[in-house]
Design a protein around this motif. Sequence first.
Motif, mmCIF file in Angstrom:
data_model
loop_
_atom_site.group_PDB
_atom_site.id
_atom_site.type_symbol
_atom_site.label_atom_id
_atom_site.label_comp_id
_atom_site.label_asym_id
_atom_site.label_seq_id
_atom_site.Cartn_x
_atom_site.Cartn_y
_atom_site.Cartn_z
ATOM 1 N N LYS A 1 31.700 62.178 -0.364
ATOM 2 C CA LYS A 1 31.888 63.605 -0.614
ATOM 3 C C LYS A 1 32.412 63.822 -2.038
ATOM 4 C CE LYS A 1 32.750 64.958 4.101
ATOM 5 N NZ LYS A 1 33.622 65.647 5.015
ATOM 6 N N VAL B 1 31.643 70.479 -1.020
ATOM 7 C CA VAL B 1 30.808 70.056 0.090
ATOM 8 C C VAL B 1 30.241 71.262 0.836
ATOM 9 C CG1 VAL B 1 30.807 68.824 2.278
ATOM 10 C CG2 VAL B 1 31.975 67.862 0.326
ATOM 11 N N ASP B 2 31.081 72.278 1.043
ATOM 12 C CA ASP B 2 30.616 73.421 1.824
ATOM 13 C C ASP B 2 30.848 74.754 1.127
ATOM 14 O OD1 ASP B 2 33.336 73.503 2.009
ATOM 15 O OD2 ASP B 2 33.428 73.526 4.188
ATOM 16 N N THR C 1 22.258 65.304 -1.727
ATOM 17 C CA THR C 1 22.457 64.433 -0.557
ATOM 18 C C THR C 1 23.935 64.277 -0.206
ATOM 19 O OG1 THR C 1 22.558 62.388 -1.845
ATOM 20 C CG2 THR C 1 20.371 63.128 -1.113
ATOM 21 N N HIS C 2 24.836 64.726 -1.097
ATOM 22 C CA HIS C 2 26.280 64.587 -0.869
ATOM 23 C C HIS C 2 26.950 65.883 -0.440
ATOM 24 C CE1 HIS C 2 26.190 60.563 -2.418
ATOM 25 N NE2 HIS C 2 25.678 60.970 -3.568
ATOM 26 N N THR C 3 26.176 66.911 -0.204
ATOM 27 C CA THR C 3 26.753 68.185 0.190
ATOM 28 C C THR C 3 26.117 68.651 1.499
ATOM 29 O OG1 THR C 3 27.224 70.453 -0.508
ATOM 30 C CG2 THR C 3 25.138 69.527 -1.238
ATOM 31 N N GLU C 4 26.887 69.408 2.237
ATOM 32 C CA GLU C 4 26.399 69.909 3.523
ATOM 33 C C GLU C 4 25.745 71.283 3.374
ATOM 34 O OE1 GLU C 4 30.044 69.767 5.696
ATOM 35 O OE2 GLU C 4 30.159 67.590 5.514
ATOM 36 N N ARG C 5 25.737 71.823 2.174
ATOM 37 C CA ARG C 5 25.192 73.166 1.969
ATOM 38 C C ARG C 5 23.840 73.093 1.268
ATOM 39 N NH1 ARG C 5 26.307 74.816 -3.379
ATOM 40 N NH2 ARG C 5 27.465 73.210 -4.455
#
Length: 148
Positions: A2, A77-78, A134-138
């Motif tokens: 993250k 991340v979000d 690829t390292h973020t959830e958004r």
Amino acid sequence: MKPPPPSSPYWKFHRQLARFNKVVFRRTKGRLGGTFAGSPVLLLDHVGRRSGQDRTSPLIYLDDSPNLVIVASKGGVDAHPSWFHNVMAMDSTEVELPGGIRRRVRPRVAEGAERESLWARLVDLYKPYEAYATHTERRIPVVVLEPA
């Protein structure tokens, strides 16, 4: 893996580097600071939603004439970056391009096929965008700056 939290030494250094880039860009009209890792950079003016203070963010851009395209990558991340929220709350703003050229623009978020097409071109322009995604959830916003 993250991204580091916004208060980390990494982000403090990132903000200092952005301030330095802005000063160098403006003093040399983009001859210095007008690229980052070989990709073109513009300065995006915006106003802090909470502070009301003027802000400027140096950002990699894609020239999709007559539009300019930027990507809201490094926020967290979000969470989208603060400049994204600031500029999307504005009807229009200004950008400064290398050569001291200023343009009044209106922001909008690209969606669907337009977003996919622009995203592919942005990744070609600056490869780290793909890795960061690829390292973020958004879903990272692609912002089109249309002439105002």
